[in-house]
Design a protein around this motif. Structure first.
Motif, PDB file in Angstrom:
ATOM      1  N   ILE A  28      12.722  24.386 -30.685  1.00  0.00           N
ATOM      2  CA  ILE A  28      13.426  23.209 -30.153  1.00  0.00           C
ATOM      3  C   ILE A  28      13.004  22.949 -28.714  1.00  0.00           C
ATOM      4  CG2 ILE A  28      15.702  22.331 -29.463  1.00  0.00           C
ATOM      5  CD1 ILE A  28      16.805  23.669 -32.023  1.00  0.00           C
ATOM      6  N   SER A  29      12.905  23.985 -27.909  1.00  0.00           N
ATOM      7  CA  SER A  29      12.485  23.814 -26.511  1.00  0.00           C
ATOM      8  C   SER A  29      11.082  23.237 -26.421  1.00  0.00           C
ATOM      9  CB  SER A  29      12.528  25.156 -25.782  1.00  0.00           C
ATOM     10  OG  SER A  29      13.829  25.653 -25.756  1.00  0.00           O
ATOM     11  N   CYS A  30      10.175  23.714 -27.253  1.00  0.00           N
ATOM     12  CA  CYS A  30       8.798  23.194 -27.256  1.00  0.00           C
ATOM     13  C   CYS A  30       8.774  21.723 -27.647  1.00  0.00           C
ATOM     14  CB  CYS A  30       7.926  24.005 -28.204  1.00  0.00           C
ATOM     15  SG  CYS A  30       7.560  25.661 -27.581  1.00  0.00           S
ATOM     16  N   CYS A  31       9.602  21.346 -28.610  1.00  0.00           N
ATOM     17  CA  CYS A  31       9.671  19.936 -29.024  1.00  0.00           C
ATOM     18  C   CYS A  31      10.142  19.060 -27.863  1.00  0.00           C
ATOM     19  CB  CYS A  31      10.598  19.765 -30.218  1.00  0.00           C
ATOM     20  SG  CYS A  31       9.927  20.434 -31.749  1.00  0.00           S
ATOM     21  N   PHE A  32      11.192  19.464 -27.168  1.00  0.00           N
ATOM     22  CA  PHE A  32      11.686  18.674 -26.042  1.00  0.00           C
ATOM     23  C   PHE A  32      10.658  18.622 -24.921  1.00  0.00           C
ATOM     24  CE2 PHE A  32      16.050  19.396 -27.725  1.00  0.00           C
ATOM     25  CZ  PHE A  32      16.384  18.058 -27.837  1.00  0.00           C
ATOM     26  N   TRP A  33       9.977  19.714 -24.664  1.00  0.00           N
ATOM     27  CA  TRP A  33       8.965  19.748 -23.621  1.00  0.00           C
ATOM     28  C   TRP A  33       7.812  18.813 -23.955  1.00  0.00           C
ATOM     29  CZ3 TRP A  33       3.824  21.390 -23.600  1.00  0.00           C
ATOM     30  CH2 TRP A  33       3.242  21.438 -22.342  1.00  0.00           C
ATOM     31  N   SER A  34       7.340  18.846 -25.192  1.00  0.00           N
ATOM     32  CA  SER A  34       6.213  17.979 -25.565  1.00  0.00           C
ATOM     33  C   SER A  34       6.615  16.512 -25.544  1.00  0.00           C
ATOM     34  CB  SER A  34       5.648  18.366 -26.930  1.00  0.00           C
ATOM     35  OG  SER A  34       6.585  18.109 -27.954  1.00  0.00           O
ATOM     36  N   CYS A  35       7.841  16.183 -25.908  1.00  0.00           N
ATOM     37  CA  CYS A  35       8.300  14.789 -25.832  1.00  0.00           C
ATOM     38  C   CYS A  35       8.346  14.328 -24.381  1.00  0.00           C
ATOM     39  CB  CYS A  35       9.679  14.637 -26.476  1.00  0.00           C
ATOM     40  SG  CYS A  35       9.634  14.768 -28.264  1.00  0.00           S
ATOM     41  N   GLY A  36       8.775  15.192 -23.494  1.00  0.00           N
ATOM     42  CA  GLY A  36       8.824  14.833 -22.081  1.00  0.00           C
ATOM     43  C   GLY A  36       7.443  14.593 -21.512  1.00  0.00           C
ATOM     44  N   CYS A  37       6.485  15.406 -21.911  1.00  0.00           N
ATOM     45  CA  CYS A  37       5.106  15.221 -21.432  1.00  0.00           C
ATOM     46  C   CYS A  37       4.529  13.933 -21.988  1.00  0.00           C
ATOM     47  CB  CYS A  37       4.232  16.397 -21.853  1.00  0.00           C
ATOM     48  SG  CYS A  37       4.634  17.902 -20.982  1.00  0.00           S
ATOM     49  N   TYR A  38       4.826  13.646 -23.245  1.00  0.00           N
ATOM     50  CA  TYR A  38       4.318  12.420 -23.862  1.00  0.00           C
ATOM     51  C   TYR A  38       4.874  11.198 -23.135  1.00  0.00           C
ATOM     52  CZ  TYR A  38       3.959   8.564 -27.103  1.00  0.00           C
ATOM     53  OH  TYR A  38       3.723   7.339 -27.662  1.00  0.00           O
ATOM     54  N   SER A  39       6.155  11.216 -22.842  1.00  0.00           N
ATOM     55  CA  SER A  39       6.752  10.033 -22.227  1.00  0.00           C
ATOM     56  C   SER A  39       6.219   9.793 -20.824  1.00  0.00           C
ATOM     57  CB  SER A  39       8.281  10.147 -22.212  1.00  0.00           C
ATOM     58  OG  SER A  39       8.691  11.217 -21.415  1.00  0.00           O
ATOM     59  N   ARG A  40       5.894  10.866 -20.087  1.00  0.00           N
ATOM     60  CA  ARG A  40       5.358  10.681 -18.748  1.00  0.00           C
ATOM     61  C   ARG A  40       3.933  10.123 -18.776  1.00  0.00           C
ATOM     62  NH1 ARG A  40       8.570  15.097 -17.954  1.00  0.00           N
ATOM     63  NH2 ARG A  40       6.991  16.640 -18.408  1.00  0.00           N
ATOM     64  N   SER A  41       3.164  10.403 -19.825  1.00  0.00           N
ATOM     65  CA  SER A  41       1.793   9.903 -19.901  1.00  0.00           C
ATOM     66  C   SER A  41       1.709   8.598 -20.680  1.00  0.00           C
ATOM     67  CB  SER A  41       0.886  10.945 -20.552  1.00  0.00           C
ATOM     68  OG  SER A  41       1.222  11.083 -21.916  1.00  0.00           O
ATOM     69  N   ASN A  42       2.817   8.126 -21.193  1.00  0.00           N
ATOM     70  CA  ASN A  42       2.837   6.923 -22.007  1.00  0.00           C
ATOM     71  C   ASN A  42       3.134   5.715 -21.115  1.00  0.00           C
ATOM     72  OD1 ASN A  42       3.528   4.817 -23.712  1.00  0.00           O
ATOM     73  ND2 ASN A  42       4.576   6.131 -25.162  1.00  0.00           N
ATOM     74  N   PRO A  43       2.200   4.757 -21.012  1.00  0.00           N
ATOM     75  CA  PRO A  43       2.438   3.607 -20.135  1.00  0.00           C
ATOM     76  C   PRO A  43       3.616   2.743 -20.579  1.00  0.00           C
ATOM     77  CG  PRO A  43       0.435   3.291 -21.412  1.00  0.00           C
ATOM     78  CD  PRO A  43       0.899   4.697 -21.661  1.00  0.00           C
ATOM     79  N   ALA A  44       3.893   2.697 -21.865  1.00  0.00           N
ATOM     80  CA  ALA A  44       5.050   1.917 -22.328  1.00  0.00           C
ATOM     81  C   ALA A  44       6.319   2.454 -21.683  1.00  0.00           C
ATOM     82  CB  ALA A  44       5.163   1.962 -23.855  1.00  0.00           C
ATOM     83  N   TYR A  45       6.462   3.773 -21.690  1.00  0.00           N
ATOM     84  CA  TYR A  45       7.634   4.406 -21.086  1.00  0.00           C
ATOM     85  C   TYR A  45       7.631   4.252 -19.566  1.00  0.00           C
ATOM     86  CZ  TYR A  45      10.668   8.107 -19.412  1.00  0.00           C
ATOM     87  OH  TYR A  45      11.629   8.812 -18.742  1.00  0.00           O
ATOM     88  N   THR A  46       6.492   4.519 -18.948  1.00  0.00           N
ATOM     89  CA  THR A  46       6.397   4.473 -17.488  1.00  0.00           C
ATOM     90  C   THR A  46       6.718   3.086 -16.947  1.00  0.00           C
ATOM     91  OG1 THR A  46       4.695   6.180 -17.558  1.00  0.00           O
ATOM     92  CG2 THR A  46       4.859   4.896 -15.528  1.00  0.00           C
ATOM     93  N   ILE A  47       6.110   2.061 -17.526  1.00  0.00           N
ATOM     94  CA  ILE A  47       6.328   0.687 -17.060  1.00  0.00           C
ATOM     95  C   ILE A  47       7.745   0.233 -17.391  1.00  0.00           C
ATOM     96  CG2 ILE A  47       5.583  -1.711 -17.317  1.00  0.00           C
ATOM     97  CD1 ILE A  47       2.725  -0.544 -17.837  1.00  0.00           C
ATOM     98  N   SER A  48       8.213   0.536 -18.587  1.00  0.00           N
ATOM     99  CA  SER A  48       9.581   0.145 -18.980  1.00  0.00           C
ATOM    100  C   SER A  48      10.613   0.762 -18.055  1.00  0.00           C
ATOM    101  CB  SER A  48       9.869   0.571 -20.423  1.00  0.00           C
ATOM    102  OG  SER A  48       9.067  -0.127 -21.321  1.00  0.00           O
ATOM    103  N   ARG A  49      10.462   2.058 -17.779  1.00  0.00           N
ATOM    104  CA  ARG A  49      11.412   2.736 -16.885  1.00  0.00           C
ATOM    105  C   ARG A  49      11.390   2.110 -15.497  1.00  0.00           C
ATOM    106  NH1 ARG A  49       9.701   8.133 -15.792  1.00  0.00           N
ATOM    107  NH2 ARG A  49       9.336   7.508 -13.672  1.00  0.00           N
ATOM    108  N   TYR A  50      10.182   1.828 -14.984  1.00  0.00           N
ATOM    109  CA  TYR A  50      10.071   1.215 -13.663  1.00  0.00           C
ATOM    110  C   TYR A  50      10.762  -0.151 -13.648  1.00  0.00           C
ATOM    111  CZ  TYR A  50       8.259  -0.522  -9.286  1.00  0.00           C
ATOM    112  OH  TYR A  50       8.175  -1.028  -8.016  1.00  0.00           O
TER     113      TYR A  50
END
Length: 160
Positions: A28-50
């Motif tokens: 479970i920890s690995c899944c949450f960690w990998s999702c967090g890394c994906y979201s930081r490198s994903n421009p959809a997430y980065t731009i949307s959050r900004y």
């Protein structure tokens, strides 16, 4: 004798359950960690959050953002393609060699070019984009005018 056998069986069972719980927690920890890394490198997430955190259309109709600051990448030209755009057409529009993988119909591709070299190339799901850019054109500005006519942000290159 039976008491000793019972206690030994019970201790073994407790150890097995403990090990299983530790393994489950690690997965479970690995899944949450990998999702967090994906979201930081994903421009959809980065731009949307900004956009969500730094724009407020309560009192104004437009605002301006700097894509270089948001994505933290220096570039000369920005390209935004939908999943229906073939790789050959992407290369033709950019006028530089480009041979990245096929893009799914439900995705967008954001490509940043500097000095005729791709410096940023990310795919993103349409469902994660609450913003939209003009598709398939060379955009040489980093400053964008942002409006929110409906449920999506519209990003338009600011005229120099």
């Amino acid at each position: 004798m039976q008491l000793k056998k019972f206690l030994t069986h019970r201790a073994t069972r407790a150890t097995t359950i403990s090990i299983s719980l530790v393994v489950i927690l690690i997965v479970i920890s690995c899944c949450f960690w990998s999702c967090g890394c994906y979201s930081r490198s994903n421009p959809a997430y980065t731009i949307s959050r900004y956009l969500d955190e730094n724009t407020n259309f309560e009192f104004v109709d437009t605002c301006y953002i700097d894509m270089v600051k948001i994505l933290e990448v220096e570039y000369d030209t920005l390209y935004f393609f939908s999943g229906i755009t073939p790789t050959e057409m992407i290369a033709e529009k950019m006028r530089i060699p480009y041979n990245n993988s096929w893009l799914g119909d439900d995705q967008y591709r954001l490509i940043l070019v500097r000095d005729d070299e791709v410096v940023y190339d990310r795919d993103m799901s349409r469902s994660h984009c609450n913003w939209h850019l003009p598709e398939g054109v060379a955009i040489t500005q980093s400053i964008f005018m942002v409006t929110r006519p409906y449920d999506r942000y519209e990003l338009t290159p600011k005229n120099k």
